[in-house]
Design an enzyme around this catalytic site. Structure first.
Site, PDB file in Angstrom:
ATOM      1  N   LYS A 107      47.517  20.219  23.191  1.00  0.00           N
ATOM      2  CA  LYS A 107      47.399  20.821  21.857  1.00  0.00           C
ATOM      3  C   LYS A 107      47.559  19.710  20.838  1.00  0.00           C
ATOM      4  O   LYS A 107      48.211  18.694  21.113  1.00  0.00           O
ATOM      5  CB  LYS A 107      48.500  21.876  21.645  1.00  0.00           C
ATOM      6  CG  LYS A 107      48.098  22.991  20.738  1.00  0.00           C
ATOM      7  CD  LYS A 107      47.152  23.931  21.443  1.00  0.00           C
ATOM      8  CE  LYS A 107      46.891  25.227  20.804  1.00  0.00           C
ATOM      9  NZ  LYS A 107      46.254  26.211  21.655  1.00  0.00           N
ATOM     10  N   GLY A 219      44.575  45.607  15.109  1.00  0.00           N
ATOM     11  CA  GLY A 219      43.668  44.536  14.697  1.00  0.00           C
ATOM     12  C   GLY A 219      42.236  45.019  14.741  1.00  0.00           C
ATOM     13  O   GLY A 219      41.882  45.930  15.509  1.00  0.00           O
ATOM     14  N   GLY A 221      39.699  42.323  14.219  1.00  0.00           N
ATOM     15  CA  GLY A 221      39.034  41.032  14.052  1.00  0.00           C
ATOM     16  C   GLY A 221      38.116  40.752  15.224  1.00  0.00           C
ATOM     17  O   GLY A 221      37.647  41.667  15.909  1.00  0.00           O
ATOM     18  N   ASN A 222      37.865  39.474  15.453  1.00  0.00           N
ATOM     19  CA  ASN A 222      36.937  39.067  16.508  1.00  0.00           C
ATOM     20  C   ASN A 222      37.314  39.649  17.873  1.00  0.00           C
ATOM     21  O   ASN A 222      36.483  40.230  18.562  1.00  0.00           O
ATOM     22  CB  ASN A 222      36.901  37.530  16.574  1.00  0.00           C
ATOM     23  CG  ASN A 222      36.133  37.056  17.770  1.00  0.00           C
ATOM     24  OD1 ASN A 222      36.702  36.777  18.816  1.00  0.00           O
ATOM     25  ND2 ASN A 222      34.825  37.001  17.651  1.00  0.00           N
TER      26      ASN A 222
HETATM   27  P1  NAD Z   1      41.065  37.651  13.458  1.00  0.00           P
HETATM   28  O1  NAD Z   1      41.646  36.830  12.371  1.00  0.00           O
HETATM   29  O2  NAD Z   1      39.582  37.709  13.632  1.00  0.00           O
HETATM   30  O3  NAD Z   1      41.568  39.176  13.315  1.00  0.00           O
HETATM   31  C1  NAD Z   1      42.901  39.508  13.121  1.00  0.00           C
HETATM   32  C2  NAD Z   1      42.976  40.998  12.827  1.00  0.00           C
HETATM   33  O4  NAD Z   1      44.343  41.378  12.776  1.00  0.00           O
HETATM   34  C3  NAD Z   1      42.344  41.423  11.517  1.00  0.00           C
HETATM   35  O5  NAD Z   1      41.623  42.616  11.709  1.00  0.00           O
HETATM   36  C4  NAD Z   1      43.548  41.696  10.609  1.00  0.00           C
HETATM   37  O6  NAD Z   1      43.281  42.680   9.624  1.00  0.00           O
HETATM   38  C5  NAD Z   1      44.521  42.219  11.645  1.00  0.00           C
HETATM   39  N1  NAD Z   1      45.918  42.194  11.212  1.00  0.00           N
HETATM   40  C6  NAD Z   1      46.604  41.188  10.612  1.00  0.00           C
HETATM   41  N2  NAD Z   1      47.867  41.585  10.357  1.00  0.00           N
HETATM   42  C7  NAD Z   1      47.969  42.865  10.811  1.00  0.00           C
HETATM   43  C8  NAD Z   1      49.012  43.830  10.831  1.00  0.00           C
HETATM   44  N3  NAD Z   1      50.221  43.561  10.340  1.00  0.00           N
HETATM   45  N4  NAD Z   1      48.756  45.036  11.387  1.00  0.00           N
HETATM   46  C9  NAD Z   1      47.532  45.341  11.875  1.00  0.00           C
HETATM   47  N5  NAD Z   1      46.510  44.456  11.885  1.00  0.00           N
HETATM   48  C10 NAD Z   1      46.730  43.247  11.353  1.00  0.00           C
HETATM   49  O7  NAD Z   1      41.777  37.138  14.793  1.00  0.00           O
HETATM   50  P2  NAD Z   1      41.234  37.212  16.290  1.00  0.00           P
HETATM   51  O8  NAD Z   1      40.415  35.997  16.568  1.00  0.00           O
HETATM   52  O9  NAD Z   1      40.687  38.553  16.549  1.00  0.00           O
HETATM   53  O10 NAD Z   1      42.593  36.999  17.108  1.00  0.00           O
HETATM   54  C11 NAD Z   1      43.532  38.047  17.259  1.00  0.00           C
HETATM   55  C12 NAD Z   1      44.685  37.562  18.132  1.00  0.00           C
HETATM   56  O11 NAD Z   1      44.194  37.081  19.390  1.00  0.00           O
HETATM   57  C13 NAD Z   1      45.499  36.391  17.564  1.00  0.00           C
HETATM   58  O12 NAD Z   1      46.829  36.562  17.986  1.00  0.00           O
HETATM   59  C14 NAD Z   1      44.915  35.177  18.250  1.00  0.00           C
HETATM   60  O13 NAD Z   1      45.851  34.110  18.325  1.00  0.00           O
HETATM   61  C15 NAD Z   1      44.646  35.760  19.633  1.00  0.00           C
HETATM   62  N6  NAD Z   1      43.624  35.028  20.386  1.00  0.00           N
HETATM   63  C16 NAD Z   1      42.376  34.879  19.894  1.00  0.00           C
HETATM   64  C17 NAD Z   1      41.413  34.212  20.639  1.00  0.00           C
HETATM   65  C18 NAD Z   1      40.000  34.086  20.132  1.00  0.00           C
HETATM   66  O14 NAD Z   1      39.152  33.596  20.904  1.00  0.00           O
HETATM   67  N7  NAD Z   1      39.696  34.527  18.929  1.00  0.00           N
HETATM   68  C19 NAD Z   1      41.737  33.656  21.893  1.00  0.00           C
HETATM   69  C20 NAD Z   1      43.042  33.830  22.385  1.00  0.00           C
HETATM   70  C21 NAD Z   1      43.970  34.526  21.617  1.00  0.00           C
END
Ligand code: NAD
Length: 428
Positions: A107, A219, A221-222
Site C-alpha cells: 500500500k 450504500g 455506490g459502485n
Molecule cells: P462509493 O463512494 O461509490 O459509494 C458509497 C455509497 O455509500 C454511496 O451510495 C453513499 O451515499 C453511501 N453512504 C455513505 N455514507 C453512508 C451512510 N452513513 N449510510 C448509508 N450510506 C452511506 O463507494 P464504493 O466504491 O461503492 O465502495 C463502497 C465500500 O466498498 C467502501 O467501503 C470501499 O472501501 C469498499 N470497497 C470498494 C471496492 C471497489 O472496487 N469500489 C473494492 C473493495 C472494497
C-alpha cells in the site's frame, strides 16, 4: 471508557497473531509476517501553482511478496499515517492470498488533500511520487492501483512517468487505468458482482434458494449498484437501500415492499451514490432514517458503504429473519458485533473474501496489460466467477473441516498460503 486511539496496524497484528497461533506457525515465520518486508518513507518538494515550494511526505510499504509481485493502492489523504499504510499493506497480502492470485500485498500514500490541489499540482505529485519509487515498482515487482482520492487519471500520470524513466511501455506496472488505455472491461462490475457470487455460494451451502431471498443494502455506490444488479438477475429481491444525503447531511433509507427497481433509483441518484428524497417519494418509495436498512425483515444484509456500520450500538436491531451478512465494504462489522451476530448463527462472509472481486479484476488487468491483449467483458466476468467461487469453496471447506467461522477460516487459508510460500523459497 478507553481513551486509546485506534491503531489499525496493531489491530491487523492482533488478528495475525490469533491466526499464527491457530496454524502453530514457528517464531521466525510469525516475525516475518507480522511486519512489512520493506518500507519506503520519503518526501519530495513540489512547485505549487502560486510559485511556492511545498514538501509532501509519502510512503510505499510492501508487506510481503513471496507469492508474487506486491499489489495495492496509493491513497491521497491528509491524515495518512505509516501505521494505516502498514495495516492496509498486510490486509492486501491476505486478500490476494485468499483470492489465490499470484500477488503479494502493498500500500502507498501521499499526505495531501486533493480538494486543495489543482489538477496540475496533483499531476506533479503523481510524477514526483513515481520518480522517487521507480526502482521499487514495476510489473514484476510492485503494482500500484487507485485508492482513496486517487483515480484512473492519477494512475495514467504515474504510469507515464514510469515509462519515461524506463524508456519503454510497461502498462502492467499500474492497474485501474481507463478502458482503452490499458484498463480492463468488467472492473466496474467486479467488486459488486464478486459480493453476489459469494452470496450465491453461501446460500447454496446453507440450503436456501436465492430466488426466494430478500436483501437490504447499505450504500448505493459502485459496489452496491452492481451487487443489486447481479442479485436481481439471480432472482433475489432488494427491499431497502440506504444512502448518504448530501443536502440533509444524513443517511436515508429507501424502501419498496415489492422490491426496489434499480434503474429507477439510478435515474434519481447523483454521481456519489446519493438518492433524491423527493423524487424517490414521487416514485412510491417509503423514505426513512438511514439506520433502518439494518432493521428490515430480510434474509440478507449487505453493508456496502462504510466501515464500522454494524456495531455494538445497533447490532441488536438486526432482524431475527437475517441469515446471511456479506461484508461488501471494508471492515463494516465491529469485532464485538461480529461475535454477537455469529452467536446468533448468522452466516458472515468476511470483507476480504466478499469484496475480493476488485483485486481479482485488477490482477486480470495486469495480465492483459503485460500481454497487450485485452479480453471481452464476458471473458473477464466468467474468469471472475471461477476465481471467486473457488476462493469461497476453499474457505468454506476449511471452515467446516476445522470448525471455524468463515472469517477465521479465510485468515487461516491466507496466512497459511503466504507462510508456505516463504518456507518454499527458503526464507524461513
Ligand atoms: P462509493 O463512494 O461509490 O459509494 C458509497 C455509497 O455509500 C454511496 O451510495 C453513499 O451515499 C453511501 N453512504 C455513505 N455514507 C453512508 C451512510 N452513513 N449510510 C448509508 N450510506 C452511506 O463507494 P464504493 O466504491 O461503492 O465502495 C463502497 C465500500 O466498498 C467502501 O467501503 C470501499 O472501501 C469498499 N470497497 C470498494 C471496492 C471497489 O472496487 N469500489 C473494492 C473493495 C472494497
Amino acid at each position: 471508557m478507553s481513551t486509546s486511539v485506534y491503531n489499525p496496524f496493531l489491530s491487523a497484528q492482533k488478528q495475525f497473531d490469533k491466526t499464527a497461533e491457530l496454524l502453530d506457525l514457528d517464531k521466525a515465520t510469525s516475525d516475518l509476517l507480522r511486519s512489512p518486508i520493506k518500507e519506503i518513507h520519503f518526501q519530495f518538494p513540489i512547485r505549487m501553482d502560486d510559485g511556492e515550494m511545498k514538501v509532501f511526505k509519502a510512503y510505499r510499504i510492501q508487506h510481503n511478496d513471496a507469492r508474487g509481485p506486491a499489489k495495492g493502492g496509493i491513497r491521497f489523504h491528509p491524515q495518512e499515517t505509516a501505521d494505516t499504510i502498514r495495516a492496509l499493506a498486510m490486509w492486501m497480502t491476505w486478500k490476494t492470498a485468499v483470492a489465490d492470485i499470484p500477488l503479494g500485498g502493498a500500500k502507498g500514500g501521499v499526505i495531501c488533500d486533493p480538494h486543495d490541489l489543482s489538477q496540475e499540482e496533483q499531476e506533479r505529485i503523481c510524477r514526483a511520487y513515481v520518480r522517487h519509487l521507480s526502482a521499487n515498482i514495476g510489473p514484476n515487482l510492485d503494482i500500484p492501483s487507485p485508492e482513496i482520492m486517487t483515480n484512473a487519471q492519477h494512475m495514467l500520470w504515474m504510469l507515464d512517468e514510469y515509462e519515461i524513466i524506463r524508456g519503454e511501455r510497461l502498462p502492467g506496472t499500474i492497474t485501474g487505468k481507463p478502458v482503452g488505455m490499458g484498463g480492463s472491461l468488467g472492473r466496474v462490475e467486479a467488486t459488486g458482482y464478486g459480493v453476489i457470487i459469494n452470496v450465491r455460494e453461501a446460500l447454496k451451502e446453507i440450503g436456501i434458494d436465492i430466488e426466494k431471498t430478500t436483501a437490504s443494502i447499505q450504500g448505493f455506490g459502485n459496489v452496491a449498484q452492481h451487487a443489486i444488479e447481479l442479485y436481481q438477475q439471480m432472482g433475489g429481491k432488494v427491499n431497502c437501500v440506504s444512502a448518504w444525503d448530501q443536502k440533509e447531511q444524513k443517511a436515508l433509507a429507501f424502501k419498496k415492499d415489492d422490491g426496489i427497481i434499480l434503474e429507477e433509483l439510478k435515474s434519481i441518484a447523483d454521481i456519489f451514490g446519493g438518492i433524491d428524497r423527493q423524487k424517490a417519494m414521487d416514485l412510491g418509495y417509503e423514505v426513512m432514517d438511514g439506520e433502518k436498512w439494518l432493521e428490515q425483515e430480510v434474509d440478507i444484509l449487505i453493508p456496502a458503504a462504510l466501515n464500522n456500520s454494524i456495531n455494538s450500538s445497533n447490532m441488536n436491531s438486526v432482524s431475527k429473519s437475517v441469515k446471511l451478512i456479506a461484508e461488501a465494504a471494508n471492515g463494516p462489522t465491529s469485532e464485538d458485533a461480529a461475535v454477537f451476530l455469529q452467536d446468533r448463527e448468522i452466516f458472515m462472509i468476511p470483507d476480504f473474501l466478499a469484496n475480493a472481486g476488485g483485486v481479482i479484476c485488477s490482477y486480470f488487468e495486469q495480465v492483459q496489460s503485460n500481454m497487450n491483449y485485452y479480453w471481452e467483458k464476458e471473458e473477464v466476468l466468467s474468469k471472475l466467477d471461477t476465481k471467486i467461487t473457488s476462493a469461497y469453496i476453499a474457505v468454506s471447506n476449511f471452515a467446516i473441516e476445522n470448525d471455524l467461522n468463515l472469517r477465521d477460516a479465510a485468515y487461516a487459508i491466507a496466512v497459511d498460503r503466504v507462510a508456505r510460500a516463504c518456507h518454499d523459497r527458503g526464507w524461513v
